[in-house]
Motif scaffolding. Structure first.
Motif, PDB file in Angstrom:
ATOM      1  N   CYS A 139       5.220  -6.576   7.271  1.00 45.73           N
ATOM      2  CA  CYS A 139       4.536  -5.316   7.536  1.00 45.73           C
ATOM      3  C   CYS A 139       3.719  -5.539   8.789  1.00 45.73           C
ATOM      4  O   CYS A 139       3.179  -6.619   9.001  1.00 45.73           O
ATOM      5  N   ARG A 140       3.608  -4.539   9.649  1.00 42.55           N
ATOM      6  CA  ARG A 140       2.880  -4.713  10.902  1.00 42.55           C
ATOM      7  C   ARG A 140       1.587  -3.911  10.927  1.00 42.55           C
ATOM      8  O   ARG A 140       0.796  -4.052  11.851  1.00 42.55           O
ATOM      9  N   CYS A 141       1.389  -3.032   9.942  1.00 46.83           N
ATOM     10  CA  CYS A 141       0.215  -2.141   9.982  1.00 46.83           C
ATOM     11  C   CYS A 141      -0.925  -2.598   9.073  1.00 46.83           C
ATOM     12  O   CYS A 141      -2.084  -2.499   9.442  1.00 46.83           O
ATOM     13  N   THR A 142      -0.610  -3.026   7.866  1.00 46.12           N
ATOM     14  CA  THR A 142      -1.649  -3.116   6.824  1.00 46.12           C
ATOM     15  C   THR A 142      -2.331  -4.467   6.750  1.00 46.12           C
ATOM     16  O   THR A 142      -3.322  -4.607   6.031  1.00 46.12           O
ATOM     17  N   GLY A 143      -1.796  -5.466   7.445  1.00 51.10           N
ATOM     18  CA  GLY A 143      -2.336  -6.811   7.255  1.00 51.10           C
ATOM     19  C   GLY A 143      -2.135  -7.322   5.835  1.00 51.10           C
ATOM     20  O   GLY A 143      -2.771  -8.283   5.435  1.00 51.10           O
ATOM     21  N   TYR A 144      -1.282  -6.637   5.089  1.00 49.51           N
ATOM     22  CA  TYR A 144      -0.854  -7.049   3.739  1.00 49.51           C
ATOM     23  C   TYR A 144      -1.951  -6.951   2.677  1.00 49.51           C
ATOM     24  O   TYR A 144      -1.668  -7.107   1.489  1.00 49.51           O
ATOM     25  N   GLN A 145      -3.206  -6.710   3.094  1.00 45.83           N
ATOM     26  CA  GLN A 145      -4.311  -6.779   2.132  1.00 45.83           C
ATOM     27  C   GLN A 145      -4.077  -5.801   0.977  1.00 45.83           C
ATOM     28  O   GLN A 145      -4.173  -6.156  -0.191  1.00 45.83           O
ATOM     29  N   ASN A 146      -3.776  -4.551   1.338  1.00 46.32           N
ATOM     30  CA  ASN A 146      -3.660  -3.525   0.304  1.00 46.32           C
ATOM     31  C   ASN A 146      -2.278  -3.512  -0.341  1.00 46.32           C
ATOM     32  O   ASN A 146      -2.104  -2.936  -1.413  1.00 46.32           O
ATOM     33  N   ILE A 147      -1.296  -4.141   0.294  1.00 46.60           N
ATOM     34  CA  ILE A 147       0.015  -4.280  -0.361  1.00 46.60           C
ATOM     35  C   ILE A 147      -0.117  -5.223  -1.556  1.00 46.60           C
ATOM     36  O   ILE A 147       0.376  -4.944  -2.655  1.00 46.60           O
ATOM     37  N   LEU A 148      -0.829  -6.322  -1.347  1.00 43.65           N
ATOM     38  CA  LEU A 148      -1.046  -7.259  -2.456  1.00 43.65           C
ATOM     39  C   LEU A 148      -1.868  -6.598  -3.569  1.00 43.65           C
ATOM     40  O   LEU A 148      -1.513  -6.664  -4.743  1.00 43.65           O
ATOM     41  N   LYS A 149      -2.941  -5.929  -3.142  1.00 42.40           N
ATOM     42  CA  LYS A 149      -3.817  -5.286  -4.130  1.00 42.40           C
ATOM     43  C   LYS A 149      -3.050  -4.221  -4.915  1.00 42.40           C
ATOM     44  O   LYS A 149      -3.144  -4.148  -6.144  1.00 42.40           O
ATOM     45  N   ALA A 150      -2.270  -3.414  -4.215  1.00 43.00           N
ATOM     46  CA  ALA A 150      -1.516  -2.349  -4.883  1.00 43.00           C
ATOM     47  C   ALA A 150      -0.502  -2.932  -5.857  1.00 43.00           C
ATOM     48  O   ALA A 150      -0.323  -2.420  -6.972  1.00 43.00           O
ATOM     49  N   THR A 151       0.153  -3.999  -5.452  1.00 45.97           N
ATOM     50  CA  THR A 151       1.162  -4.595  -6.340  1.00 45.97           C
ATOM     51  C   THR A 151       0.502  -5.173  -7.587  1.00 45.97           C
ATOM     52  O   THR A 151       1.037  -5.061  -8.699  1.00 45.97           O
ATOM     53  N   GLN A 152      -0.673  -5.777  -7.404  1.00 50.79           N
ATOM     54  CA  GLN A 152      -1.397  -6.295  -8.568  1.00 50.79           C
ATOM     55  C   GLN A 152      -1.804  -5.159  -9.503  1.00 50.79           C
ATOM     56  O   GLN A 152      -1.676  -5.275 -10.727  1.00 50.79           O
ATOM     57  N   CYS A 153      -2.277  -4.053  -8.937  1.00 53.85           N
ATOM     58  CA  CYS A 153      -2.651  -2.896  -9.765  1.00 53.85           C
ATOM     59  C   CYS A 153      -1.438  -2.330 -10.492  1.00 53.85           C
ATOM     60  O   CYS A 153      -1.514  -1.965 -11.666  1.00 53.85           O
TER      61      CYS A 153
END
Lengths: 160, 823
Positions: A139-153
């Motif tokens: 991913c080039r936009c999110t810095g992955y921070q919220n992708i990880l958080k969203a997947t955990q949720c």
């Protein structure tokens, strides 16, 4: 110059698609051009970025690295088949929305399908396992921070 | 429907992290990116570009078998070359043809286009094209390009050194005196490798022809649809009324999609000539080869300091390798001129002497990439601060405190005005959150155990939301800056906001609706933002340079604020009260302190359908335009990073990453944090991983995602963010731009942290990316230096350019502590 085409039957998101493709056509191109499913995106066409990740018989796969003819009769799931209906989002989609897990959205279908495959196989991944699995895609936009958080949720929501 | 007795709506939508209106469609795979539009058009032809495999040479011939639909420069009669203008005596233009004419100037330059009825057929046809090129010696570095007998990339004439297309100079009047009076002079060279913005979506275009009207619609991956329309029409010599440019969903851009693509010129011209729709979808390899590079720069600085660490004079020699052509509209002056104007950054430098050059080479042209020159500028100033602190025996935080701007507005040596900011507070917050003394204890304990931890800071001022005056100061032939919006209710009470800005992931449809909702007293859900379609939006400059929320947001607020009194007057007529007693909130107009209410939809209905009942002097309809052209506003931030470096492998692990950010009013804090996250990770990538590499023949060798290494989740730390909220009246919403800061600050903080970690080895890291191989190389050189030192030779004579110190205070490497030995 066009090569001869062959008939092919693909099962995508529960629908049967009878299509005619050149044997050299990738699964990603067949999904996009012949099945009309443009939610599967192409970011590199050499199997690194993972934007084209789909589920083939339940397992995450790069649609750009498979020929369509390899998938005769197999069950394929794409992002268009993730939500149960037009009113309800899949828990992963809901969690990505709730946690700002996407910006431009180009990589999002690939991450959703990757995460769906991972969580269906292992509903309770550790953070380390999830980081390892999600590092398959770029991913080039999110810095992955919220992708990880969203997947955990989403993992939590899917266990309930 | 009756009005609720009390409103449950919040007072302010601005400031709330509401979910994005953009997301549900994208999450379902219903997004519409340009390649999707191409895939759905079964009647269109597909284009493939044939590109030069040679860096420099004479294009002898381009031929193909008769059955191939081949387009070369000869088929582009009447198409001008792209030659954006800077009104500067030192600017040398470098005209760019749509397809190469007689000369090729970099590997990847398009020399022909072929068409096929399917993408595969077009790819097959491209294989049959025979390109004959007589190769010349390429110039691939600034040193080669500026040598007295260097081959010329363009004929010039060059007023100064060969191939030098920008040469800007400035010395403030008190400079020499300040240098003479200073006690310490700290020399430093910093370098940045070539970088790629690398959006996940490569470029794509689809040209459709409407036979009835003769008009053309270009769907393309752009950040600035109106400007691209101008650029295409001016170059093709057609009226702008003939062309509609649409940027549908755009899969990331970061600056790399704000320049006119020569491919689009060929596509539009050919589609028009043949009367058929044509699509082009760039491959990742093409994106690396030909879709703009950035930031190949070298800066030499001398900072003159007083004994207590005050930076009284800054001398800078800046040079950017700008590649083979000038990007439209901002020109290849964008990097050297930004560095020229903005280098001192957040520091109150008294006197400044600068020379900044742009030099053309036989490489891919440069264009903006998130932050443009500022990541390198910040690297330079922050390495200067740490280097000076080490030489003067000062603490890195202390020397920054001494030099940070503290009085606002502050006018810089180049005349920029920095509005109210919080540089000192941000640094104080960062040092407190990090707990520097505790870190130093951990660092000492780790060093005793043979481990190398480091802490690095970077401070910066991010110029955002700047309008026409700033671009006019750059003497651009095309001067961007303002934004206009058209705001209108429809009779049913919904609101449409048409903007010239052009989002591609920033969530402007959500955030501008928040701004408008507060002004009009409606829910953001009834506000639809229309953008990125030249037929449906006012002329504007698109989204770049952290400008959209400041400028389009400011214009949206101004339009709303101007419309509100009209709504109040109409409501007052309906409610039989005074306009000043009307309160607009939650979709209702209420009489303050009384129960009477009328819905805002009723106000709209009245304005359109019962205009004869409007108060005296009120016109029918309910709409308002506004234009905003600000001077610009500066965000500020401090990044603080903890790293561990493994000297045996050169691997850097980031343990902690803190951002203390001040962007004024946050319209949607979740979106702001998302911008910071993404920027920081691109900054870490620039600091540690990503690099475009040419070989000695000028062939790009990093053309896949296995060679150019963007970080994955496994390489990035958790990013902590703290916000400060300085009020600034330099922006009508109070919001400052925040799009680029993450990337501007991160590389400097990371390289400072690496240098801090490796101080016991006598190593300073001043080039990005600091790859493991490069760190190992520095360690090897330091080992050799320390061995030479022990053998009685001068360390200064042996010091490479990477360790830069004034002769009187060369740090002595601790000898014989290098783990891992020689590589």
């Amino acid at each position: 110059m066009t090569s001869p085409t062959v008939p092919l039957r693909l099962f995508v998101n529960g629908d049967r698609h009878e299509i005619q493709v050149e044997p050299r056509k990738t699964l990603a191109d067949a999904l996009r051009e012949d099945c009309g499913l443009t939610g599967t995106h192409l970011g590199c066409e050499h199997g690194v970025c993972g934007a084209c990740t789909i589920l083939v018989d339940g397992k995450p796969a790069r649609a750009c690295l498979m020929f369509a003819v390899q998938c005769e009769g197999m069950s394929i799931r794409t992002v268009e088949g993730l939500a149960p209906d037009d009113e309800t989002l899949h828990p992963l989609q809901q969690a990505f929305w709730d946690n700002h897990g996407l910006q431009c959205g180009f990589c999002t279908p690939g991450f959703l399908m990757l995460a769906a495959g991972v969580l269906e196989e292992n509903p309770e991944p550790t953070e380390e396992e999830l980081v390892e699995a999600l590092s398959s895609n770029l991913c080039r936009c999110t810095g992955y921070q919220n992708i990880l958080k969203a997947t955990q949720c989403a993992a939590e929501a899917m266990r309930e | 429907m009756s009005a609720p007795a009390t409103s449950t709506e919040p007072m302010n939508w601005v400031g709330q992290s509401i979910r994005r209106v953009e997301d549900p469609a994208i999450l379902r795979g219903w997004g519409s990116y340009v390649a999707d539009i191409a895939a759905r058009d079964r009647a269109c032809h597909y284009a493939v570009f044939v590109r030069s495999p040679i860096a420099a040479g004479r294009l002898v011939s381009v031929t193909a078998p008769a059955h191939v639909t081949l387009v070369t420069a000869q088929d582009l009669a009447g198409v001008a070359q792209v030659s954006p203008v800077l009104h500067r005596p030192d600017y040398v233009p470098a005209p760019m043809p749509a397809l190469a004419i007689d000369v090729v100037r970099f590997v990847g330059e398009p020399v022909a286009m072929v068409l096929g009825r399917t993408p595969a057929e077009a790819e097959d046809a491209a294989e049959l094209v025979d390109v004959q090129i007589e190769p010349h010696d390429p110039v691939l570095t600034v040193r080669q390009a500026t040598a007295p007998d260097a081959p010329l990339v363009h004929p010039g004439p060059f007023p100064g050194e060969p191939n030098t297309v920008i040469d800007a100079r400035l010395t403030t009047p008190g400079f020499e005196d300040a240098v003479a009076a200073a006690e310490h002079h700290v020399h430093l060279t910093v370098e940045s490798a070539r970088q790629s913005a690398m959006p996940m979506e490569a470029r794509a275009s689809h040209v459709g022809i409407d036979r009835a009207s003769g008009r053309i619609t270009l769907h393309t991956t752009t950040q600035m649809p109106h400007v691209i329309r101008t650029g295409i029409c001016d170059t093709l010599g057609i009226s702008e009324d003939l062309l509609r440019v649409v940027a549908p969903d755009v899969g990331g851009a970061f600056g790399a999609k704000m320049s006119l693509a020569r491919e689009d010129l060929v596509l539009v011209h050919t589609a028009r000539r043949l009367g058929r729709s044509i699509a082009w979808v760039e491959t990742r390899e093409e994106n690396f080869l030909a879709s703009w590079h950035s930031r190949e720069q070298e800066y030499q600085l001398t900072g003159s300091f007083t004994a207590n660490g005050e930076l009284v004079a800054l001398r800078a020699d800046l040079v950017a390798d700008v590649g083979a052509y000038s990007c439209y509209p901002v020109t290849f002056g964008v990097e050297p001129l930004m560095a020229f104007a903005e280098l001192p950054g957040p520091y109150a430098v008294g006197e400044y002497s600068v020379r900044s050059r742009g030099v053309i080479t036989n490489k891919c042209p440069i264009a903006p990439y998130r932050g443009v020159s500022r990541p390198v500028q910040t690297l330079a100033m922050e390495r200067l601060m740490d280097t000076a602190a080490a030489q003067l025996g000062l603490d890195p935080v202390q020397i920054r405190q001494t030099n940070l701007i503290r009085d606002y507005p502050h006018t810089t040596p180049t005349g920029m005005v920095i509005d109210p900011s919080s540089h000192l507070e941000a640094l104080a917050t960062a040092t407190q959150t990090i707990d520097v003394p505790a870190f130093r204890e951990r660092q000492a304990a780790a060093r005793a155990a043979g481990r190398y931890l480091g802490l690095g800071f970077s401070c910066f001022a991010e110029r955002t939301g700047y309008g026409v005056p700033v671009f006019a100061a750059r003497s651009m032939g095309i001067t961007p800056g303002y934004e206009k919006v058209d705001l209108a209710f429809d009779p049913s009470g919904n609101v449409v906001l048409r903007i010239g800005a052009s989002p591609h992931g920033q969530g402007l449809r959500t955030t501008l609706a928040q701004v408008v909702a507060d002004e009009l007293g409606v829910d953001p859900a009834v506000v639809r933002v229309v953008h990125s379609d030249t037929d449906a939006t006012p002329y504007g400059w698109g989204s770049f340079g952290s400008r959209a929320m400041v400028i389009a947001g400011g214009a949206a607020r101004m339009a709303g604020a101007a419309l509100r009194p009209r709504m109040e007057r109409i409501a007052a007529e309906l409610l039989e009260c005074a306009p000043e007693d009307v309160e607009l909130r939650g979709g209702w107009a209420r009489v303050r302190g009384a129960g009477a209410a009328v819905s805002i939809a009723d106000i709209a209905r009245t304005a359109y359908h019962r205009s004869h009942t409007l108060p005296e002097g009120e016109q029918a309809g309910l709409e308002q335009s506004a234009l905003y052209n600000p001077l610009g506003t500066f965000s500020n931030a401090v990044h603080a990073v903890e790293v561990e470096v493994d000297p045996a492998t050169g691997e850097v692990t980031i343990g902690r990453f803190l951002v203390v950010e001040d962007a004024g009013v946050l319209v949607n804090p979740a979106i702001v944090d998302g911008q910071i996250h993404g920027g920081v990770v691109q900054g870490i990538a620039n600091a540690l991983l990503e690099e475009l590499i040419y070989d000695e023949r000028g062939v790009l060798v990093t053309t896949s995602l296995m060679d150019f290494l963007p970080p994955t989740l496994a390489e990035v730390p958790r990013i902590e963010i703290e916000h400060l909220y300085t009020a600034s009246d330099f922006t009508v919403t109070g919001a400052k731009g925040v799009g680029e800061g993450g990337l501007i600050g991160a590389p400097a903080a990371v390289l400072n942290a690496i240098t801090d970690a490796l101080t016991p080895l006598g190593i300073a890291v001043n080039r990005m990316p600091a790859t493991p191989a490069r760190i190992r190389e520095e360690i090897r050189r330091a080992t050799e230096r320390s061995q030479e030192h022990r053998q009685g030779r001068s360390p200064a004579a042996a010091a490479g350019s990477a360790t830069t110190a004034s002769a009187e205070s060369v740090p002595t490497p601790t000898p014989a502590t290098v783990p891992g030995g020689k590589p």
